[in-house]
Scaffold this motif. Structure first.
Motif, PDB file in Angstrom:
ATOM      1  N   LYS A  51      51.080  36.588  33.469  1.00 16.31           N
ATOM      2  CA  LYS A  51      50.650  35.630  34.497  1.00 16.31           C
ATOM      3  C   LYS A  51      49.125  35.616  34.638  1.00 16.31           C
ATOM      4  O   LYS A  51      48.516  34.545  34.778  1.00 16.31           O
ATOM      5  N   HIS A  54      47.739  33.913  31.422  1.00 15.11           N
ATOM      6  CA  HIS A  54      48.091  32.498  31.361  1.00 15.11           C
ATOM      7  C   HIS A  54      47.304  31.706  32.409  1.00 15.11           C
ATOM      8  O   HIS A  54      46.843  30.583  32.148  1.00 15.11           O
ATOM      9  N   THR A  55      47.123  32.286  33.599  1.00 16.61           N
ATOM     10  CA  THR A  55      46.313  31.626  34.633  1.00 16.61           C
ATOM     11  C   THR A  55      44.865  31.471  34.165  1.00 16.61           C
ATOM     12  O   THR A  55      44.240  30.422  34.360  1.00 16.61           O
ATOM     13  N   LYS A 324      56.263  29.575  30.630  1.00 16.16           N
ATOM     14  CA  LYS A 324      54.945  29.147  31.120  1.00 16.16           C
ATOM     15  C   LYS A 324      55.031  28.104  32.234  1.00 16.16           C
ATOM     16  O   LYS A 324      54.008  27.713  32.790  1.00 16.16           O
ATOM     17  N   LYS A 326      55.698  26.165  35.821  1.00 21.32           N
ATOM     18  CA  LYS A 326      55.565  26.486  37.236  1.00 21.32           C
ATOM     19  C   LYS A 326      56.139  25.358  38.082  1.00 21.32           C
ATOM     20  O   LYS A 326      56.285  24.225  37.614  1.00 21.32           O
ATOM     21  N   ASN A 331      54.299  28.584  41.418  1.00 21.53           N
ATOM     22  CA  ASN A 331      55.127  29.750  41.121  1.00 21.53           C
ATOM     23  C   ASN A 331      55.813  29.582  39.772  1.00 21.53           C
ATOM     24  O   ASN A 331      56.314  28.499  39.449  1.00 21.53           O
ATOM     25  N   TYR A 332      55.866  30.657  38.989  1.00 22.02           N
ATOM     26  CA  TYR A 332      56.544  30.588  37.702  1.00 22.02           C
ATOM     27  C   TYR A 332      58.050  30.431  37.910  1.00 22.02           C
ATOM     28  O   TYR A 332      58.659  31.157  38.702  1.00 22.02           O
ATOM     29  N   GLN A 335      61.614  34.284  35.963  1.00 20.22           N
ATOM     30  CA  GLN A 335      61.347  35.572  36.576  1.00 20.22           C
ATOM     31  C   GLN A 335      62.086  36.658  35.788  1.00 20.22           C
ATOM     32  O   GLN A 335      63.228  36.465  35.370  1.00 20.22           O
TER      33      GLN A 335
END
Length: 423
Positions: A51, A54-55, A324, A326, A331-332, A335
């Motif tokens: 995360k 990727h962000t 990937k 959201k 939020n992804y 999980q």
């Protein structure tokens, strides 16, 4: 090669995380269930690293920076997560199998006399009195009950569709089901008004396609004479791998010719549909890709009455893509497993890894979502037959093993598909 790739991914994940993940993020992966809690912890740490990176990648893209190195980092961590999740899923399946009593270790043999005779037949070809109860005109022999059950139980572990869908043993290949097509109507009337005839629901028959699946392992006669191994266990191991491979493809996309008709062939717009129609298809939202909004559309396309036991099904490569995505709040949607015995989730629903599902490509039905047990039925013709053949390939003795299997759609309302949009 796979070990090298896994180790490289491990190193990338460790280097990228804000806090280095513990040693052995992948090297400690085992599928025996004894290390699942540790793998779950490692998976959560790898996902946290994913995360973050990727962000950072998305932030750079918005700023007009397209860094291939950064993209490579994200992909390596993504692959690491996939390896860990696959190992956890395998352990979960085995633990569930043990809880159901599927393990054959230490089982009580129901018909020891027949089983001993069956062993003798496989080793030497002797036809003993106890074996005559299994004789057939074509020279085949019905396997002992516990051996037959062992093969079927192993198929549940190896074949994802058997674990997901309902399975029913039948005594013949003429299985059909009556389907209520509905259509009953009603009306409002006054106290003295005439009551005209209303429409009545119609019934239709739903048939199931059948086929015979086989395996043909072999061993030399000397090996059979001298070996101390459990011949039944060896043969069952050969059979379950071959059967699972063939079944997996048929239950997903089989055309119904000499094999079961696969789930994907019932998509709306096709031919020879279920009496209630085809399975509704939702668009992926982007050409050659999948959007987060489209996944949520897929979830909400399924009637609420079927969502209690609903699951996603896709292959490993599709999972890499959807990891990937959201929602509108950032939020992804994917999980990781939070504890041993639980699968990863997508939009709150469990995900099943089915290798035979199509990958992400134009017009492909890459994702299925619904209640598989109410949507698709697998039919097992009771009994496995083994034909011992010491003549065709001397000095090898071949064990031609067959089982008849059927399958088909139960209810199209319980399932939805996602089709990848074309350019």
């Amino acid at each position: 090669m796979k070990t090298n790739r896994v180790m490289l991914a491990k190193a990338a994940a460790l280097a990228l995380a804000a806090k280095p993940a513990p040693r052995g993020i992948v090297s400690g992966v085992r599928a025996d269930g004894s290390n699942v809690a540790q793998m779950v912890q490692q998976l959560q740490q790898a996902f946290a690293a994913f995360k973050d990176e990727h962000t950072r990648q998305l932030t750079e893209l918005k700023a007009g920076i397209n860094d291939p190195l950064q993209a490579g980092k994200v992909e390596k961590i993504n692959e690491t997560i996939a390896d860990l999740q696959a190992a956890i899923d395998a352990s979960n399946t085995k633990m569930a199998a043990m809880e159901m009593g599927i393990s054959s270790g230490g089982r009580q043999i129901k018909d020891k006399e027949y089983s001993d005779a069956f062993q003798a037949h496989m080793r030497r070809g002797d036809v003993q009195a106890a074996l005559n109860k299994g004789v057939a005109e074509d020279g085949g022999y019905t396997s002992p009950v516990e051996w037959d059950r062992t093969v079927t139980d192993k198929l549940v572990i190896v074949s994802p569709m058997r674990a997901l869908c309902s399975v029913q043993p039948v005594s013949g290949t003429g299985y059909e089901k009556l389907v209520n097509k509905r259509g009953t109507t009603s009306g409002w009337v006054g106290e003295e008004d005439a009551r005209t005839e209303t429409e009545t629901s119609k019934l239709a028959k739903q048939g199931y396609s059948w086929g015979e699946i086989y395996a043909n392992p072999s061993a030399t006669q000397q090996m059979l004479d001298d070996s101390e191994i459990d011949i039944e266990q060896w043969l069952a191991g050969e059979v379950d791998v071959e059967f699972a491979y063939q079944e997996g493809k048929a239950f997903v996309s089989g055309d119904g010719t000499k094999k079961p008709r696969g789930l994907l062939t019932y998509a709306a717009g096709g031919s020879n549909l279920h009496p209630l129609g085809g399975i509704e298809v939702v668009a992926s939202g982007a050409a050659g890709s999948i959007t987060g909004d489209a996944l949520l559309d897929l979830v909400y396309a399924l009637p609420e009455t079927f969502t209690g036991n609903a699951k996603f099904a896709m292959n490993r490569n599709t999972m890499l893509r959807i990891r990937k995505l959201k929602d509108s709040d950032g939020n992804y949607l994917w999980q990781p497993s939070m504890q041993a015995g639980q699968p990863s989730t997508l939009a709150g629903y469990a995900i099943a890894d089915i290798p035979d599902m199509p990958g992400v490509a134009a017009n492909a039905l890459s994702i299925a979502f619904g209640d598989f047990k109410r949507a698709y039925k697998i039919l097992d013709r009771v009994g496995v037959r083994v034909l011992r053949d010491p003549y065709t390939k001397k000095p090898y003795v071949m064990f031609y093993t067959t089982k008849r299997v059927g399958g088909g759609l139960e209810n199209p309302e319980c399932m939805k598909f996602m089709r990848i949009a074309a350019a």
